[in-house]
Write a protein that holds these residues in place. Structure first.
Motif, PDB file in Angstrom:
ATOM      1  N   ASP A 201       0.853  -1.197   0.000  1.00  0.00           N
ATOM      2  CA  ASP A 201       0.000   0.000   0.000  1.00  0.00           C
ATOM      3  C   ASP A 201       0.893   1.254   0.000  1.00  0.00           C
ATOM      4  N   LYS A 202       1.003   1.892  -1.157  1.00  0.00           N
ATOM      5  CA  LYS A 202       1.918   3.030  -1.285  1.00  0.00           C
ATOM      6  C   LYS A 202       1.432   4.256  -0.533  1.00  0.00           C
ATOM      7  N   SER A 203       0.141   4.309  -0.209  1.00  0.00           N
ATOM      8  CA  SER A 203      -0.330   5.426   0.613  1.00  0.00           C
ATOM      9  C   SER A 203       0.283   5.338   2.016  1.00  0.00           C
ATOM     10  N   LEU A 204       0.494   4.123   2.511  1.00  0.00           N
ATOM     11  CA  LEU A 204       1.160   3.950   3.802  1.00  0.00           C
ATOM     12  C   LEU A 204       2.645   4.264   3.696  1.00  0.00           C
ATOM     13  N   TRP A 205       3.252   3.950   2.571  1.00  0.00           N
ATOM     14  CA  TRP A 205       4.643   4.339   2.362  1.00  0.00           C
ATOM     15  C   TRP A 205       4.775   5.867   2.450  1.00  0.00           C
ATOM     16  N   ASP A 206       3.837   6.558   1.778  1.00  0.00           N
ATOM     17  CA  ASP A 206       3.895   8.023   1.755  1.00  0.00           C
ATOM     18  C   ASP A 206       3.669   8.617   3.141  1.00  0.00           C
ATOM     19  N   SER A 207       2.706   8.069   3.881  1.00  0.00           N
ATOM     20  CA  SER A 207       2.449   8.581   5.227  1.00  0.00           C
ATOM     21  C   SER A 207       3.648   8.351   6.132  1.00  0.00           C
ATOM     22  N   ALA A 208       4.274   7.175   6.004  1.00  0.00           N
ATOM     23  CA  ALA A 208       5.456   6.888   6.811  1.00  0.00           C
ATOM     24  C   ALA A 208       6.576   7.864   6.479  1.00  0.00           C
ATOM     25  N   TRP A 209       6.785   8.125   5.193  1.00  0.00           N
ATOM     26  CA  TRP A 209       7.815   9.083   4.777  1.00  0.00           C
ATOM     27  C   TRP A 209       7.511  10.478   5.324  1.00  0.00           C
ATOM     28  N   ASN A 210       6.290  10.941   5.156  1.00  0.00           N
ATOM     29  CA  ASN A 210       5.937  12.290   5.602  1.00  0.00           C
ATOM     30  C   ASN A 210       6.048  12.423   7.113  1.00  0.00           C
ATOM     31  N   PHE A 211       5.633  11.373   7.825  1.00  0.00           N
ATOM     32  CA  PHE A 211       5.824  11.382   9.276  1.00  0.00           C
ATOM     33  C   PHE A 211       7.299  11.540   9.615  1.00  0.00           C
ATOM     34  N   GLY A 212       8.146  10.706   9.012  1.00  0.00           N
ATOM     35  CA  GLY A 212       9.570  10.735   9.337  1.00  0.00           C
ATOM     36  C   GLY A 212      10.230  12.043   8.950  1.00  0.00           C
ATOM     37  N   MET A 213       9.843  12.616   7.826  1.00  0.00           N
ATOM     38  CA  MET A 213      10.442  13.881   7.401  1.00  0.00           C
ATOM     39  C   MET A 213      10.134  14.998   8.394  1.00  0.00           C
ATOM     40  N   ASN A 214       8.866  15.134   8.760  1.00  0.00           N
ATOM     41  CA  ASN A 214       8.501  16.197   9.702  1.00  0.00           C
ATOM     42  C   ASN A 214       9.102  15.950  11.083  1.00  0.00           C
ATOM     43  N   ALA A 215       9.121  14.684  11.501  1.00  0.00           N
ATOM     44  CA  ALA A 215       9.745  14.355  12.773  1.00  0.00           C
ATOM     45  C   ALA A 215      11.239  14.643  12.732  1.00  0.00           C
ATOM     46  N   GLY A 216      11.879  14.348  11.609  1.00  0.00           N
ATOM     47  CA  GLY A 216      13.311  14.585  11.482  1.00  0.00           C
ATOM     48  C   GLY A 216      13.667  16.057  11.528  1.00  0.00           C
ATOM     49  N   ILE A 217      12.837  16.899  10.905  1.00  0.00           N
ATOM     50  CA  ILE A 217      13.083  18.345  10.959  1.00  0.00           C
ATOM     51  C   ILE A 217      12.933  18.832  12.398  1.00  0.00           C
ATOM     52  N   ALA A 218      11.870  18.380  13.085  1.00  0.00           N
ATOM     53  CA  ALA A 218      11.693  18.755  14.493  1.00  0.00           C
ATOM     54  C   ALA A 218      12.887  18.293  15.328  1.00  0.00           C
ATOM     55  N   PHE A 219      13.343  17.083  15.068  1.00  0.00           N
ATOM     56  CA  PHE A 219      14.486  16.494  15.770  1.00  0.00           C
ATOM     57  C   PHE A 219      15.718  17.392  15.627  1.00  0.00           C
ATOM     58  N   GLN A 220      16.000  17.831  14.391  1.00  0.00           N
ATOM     59  CA  GLN A 220      17.201  18.632  14.157  1.00  0.00           C
ATOM     60  C   GLN A 220      17.071  20.031  14.751  1.00  0.00           C
ATOM     61  N   ILE A 221      15.885  20.621  14.689  1.00  0.00           N
ATOM     62  CA  ILE A 221      15.696  21.939  15.295  1.00  0.00           C
ATOM     63  C   ILE A 221      15.975  21.874  16.798  1.00  0.00           C
ATOM     64  N   VAL A 222      15.420  20.858  17.450  1.00  0.00           N
ATOM     65  CA  VAL A 222      15.662  20.708  18.890  1.00  0.00           C
ATOM     66  C   VAL A 222      17.142  20.452  19.155  1.00  0.00           C
ATOM     67  N   ASP A 223      17.779  19.654  18.312  1.00  0.00           N
ATOM     68  CA  ASP A 223      19.207  19.394  18.465  1.00  0.00           C
ATOM     69  C   ASP A 223      20.004  20.693  18.383  1.00  0.00           C
ATOM     70  N   ASP A 224      19.633  21.558  17.442  1.00  0.00           N
ATOM     71  CA  ASP A 224      20.315  22.848  17.300  1.00  0.00           C
ATOM     72  C   ASP A 224      20.122  23.713  18.541  1.00  0.00           C
ATOM     73  N   VAL A 225      18.904  23.731  19.068  1.00  0.00           N
ATOM     74  CA  VAL A 225      18.633  24.513  20.277  1.00  0.00           C
ATOM     75  C   VAL A 225      19.464  23.984  21.450  1.00  0.00           C
ATOM     76  N   LEU A 226      19.516  22.667  21.578  1.00  0.00           N
ATOM     77  CA  LEU A 226      20.286  22.071  22.666  1.00  0.00           C
ATOM     78  C   LEU A 226      21.778  22.354  22.520  1.00  0.00           C
ATOM     79  N   ASP A 227      22.257  22.453  21.292  1.00  0.00           N
ATOM     80  CA  ASP A 227      23.668  22.778  21.070  1.00  0.00           C
ATOM     81  C   ASP A 227      24.028  24.134  21.673  1.00  0.00           C
ATOM     82  N   ILE A 228      23.084  25.065  21.627  1.00  0.00           N
ATOM     83  CA  ILE A 228      23.347  26.410  22.126  1.00  0.00           C
ATOM     84  C   ILE A 228      22.901  26.570  23.576  1.00  0.00           C
ATOM     85  N   PHE A 229      21.745  26.030  23.914  1.00  0.00           N
ATOM     86  CA  PHE A 229      21.136  26.313  25.212  1.00  0.00           C
ATOM     87  C   PHE A 229      20.971  25.091  26.117  1.00  0.00           C
TER      88      PHE A 229
END
Length: 334
Positions: A201-229
């Motif tokens: 089911d490629k719709s599930l592939w797409d949802s999994a990808w979109n979940f991971g992409m948005n989670a990954g961006i959030a992950f890196q933003i928090v990582d950047d904040v932690l690097d400074i603060f």
């Protein structure tokens, strides 16, 4: 027991055995310690745990996704080997890096070995041709993200290409593109590869990808904040490291520069432009950024991506493991 401990207890031995399996194919005995060293230094194994949790949530069977789980962790460590060569890094996870332990030339050869071990794992996936295409896209994306991250730096590189091509200005859109490639793509692929191993089911592939992409961006933003603060005791890394590395591609630095008055902005840009940034310089940079609302604004941005990730997660079958792992990724504090 937190989610990583719980999932490591559930999946960890399978992950480690498969990493060793693919790295060991055709491996000379005298080269084995050097090749295995990178994965033996540890790591949270977040990405393969995400792959297996996604597959199990969709199909109830995580074992079909074991080659895919090996792929994402091998890609991760492959990229770290080359990151450390590029950055001349000596320590990672509190231990000497592969390049420090064995030398740059050996590390290059080890990196090539990891790349080919990834191909061995691809052959064992349920759909090798589709996985091969996805793997190529992921590795190229990470490479492009690393290139942009370096081009966003203000100093510290003497390579002719990076000196001539260095960016004069970096926007928020530029930053999001860079972290999407450098960090988001592999977390997105980790979830998608679990789905690809579990369903057609490629719709599930797409949802999994979109979940991971948005989670990954959030992950890196928090990582950047932690690097400074961040709290060094919790974060486990040196605070202000990105300032020492002359980075404008840190969200707290980027947003802070927007807010500082002319004098303070010039001072911070001066620190980032120094050929060598000292500990005292880095502390001063953190002090300047602490005068701004950069931390709060960055965390608000991370929260927007967190909400997008959770909306995509809701399109996947319900699973406590996947939901807890998602919460860790988007709300991490270390």
């Amino acid at each position: 027991m937190d989610v990583l401990d719980r999932l490591t207890e559930k999946y960890g031995k399978y992950v480690e055995d498969n990493l060793i399996k693919y790295l060991s194919i055709d491996l000379s005995a005298e080269f084995k310690d050097a090749v295995i060293y990178q994965i033996a230094t540890g790591g949270k194994r977040l990405r393969p745990l995400l792959t297996l949790a996604t597959a199990e949530a969709i199909s109830g069977d995580f074992k079909r996704a074991l080659p895919a789980a090996a792929i994402v962790e091998l890609i991760h460590n492959y990229s770290l080997i080359y990151d450390d060569i590029i950055d001349r890094g000596d320590l990672r996870r509190g231990k000497p890096t592969t390049r420090k332990a064995f030398g740059d030339y050996a590390a290059i050869l080890i990196g090539i070995w990891y790349r080919e071990a990834i191909e061995e794992a691809v052959l064992d996936t349920p759909r090798p041709l589709e996985f091969a295409r996805e793997v190529a896209k992921v590795i190229k994306a990470i490479d492009e993200g690393e290139r942009l991250d370096i081009l966003f730096e203000m100093a510290g590189r003497d390579d002719p290409y990076f000196i001539s091509a260095r960016w004069k200005n970096v926007s928020l859109d530029d930053y999001i593109r860079m972290v999407s490639l450098k960090t988001g793509v592999l977390i997105a692929a980790s979830a998608k590869f679990g789905a690809m191993s579990a369903t057609e089911d490629k719709s599930l592939w797409d949802s999994a990808w979109n979940f991971g992409m948005n989670a990954g961006i959030a992950f890196q933003i928090v990582d950047d904040v932690l690097d400074i603060f961040g709290d060094p005791a919790k974060f486990g890394k040196e605070i202000g490291k990105d300032i020492k590395e002359h980075k404008r591609g840190n969200i707290a630095v980027l947003l802070g520069l927007q807010e500082l008055d002319e004098g303070s902005r010039s001072e911070l840009l001066g620190i980032l432009s120094k050929p060598s940034v000292t500990d005292a310089d880095a502390r001063r940079g953190v002090e300047l950024l602490a005068r701004t609302n950069a931390k709060e604004r960055a965390l608000q941005l991370a929260d927007r991506y967190r909400e997008r990730a959770l909306r995509e997660l809701a399109r996947l079958p319900s699973s406590r493991d996947l939901e807890d792992l998602a919460a860790f990724i988007v709300q991490r504090q270390f």
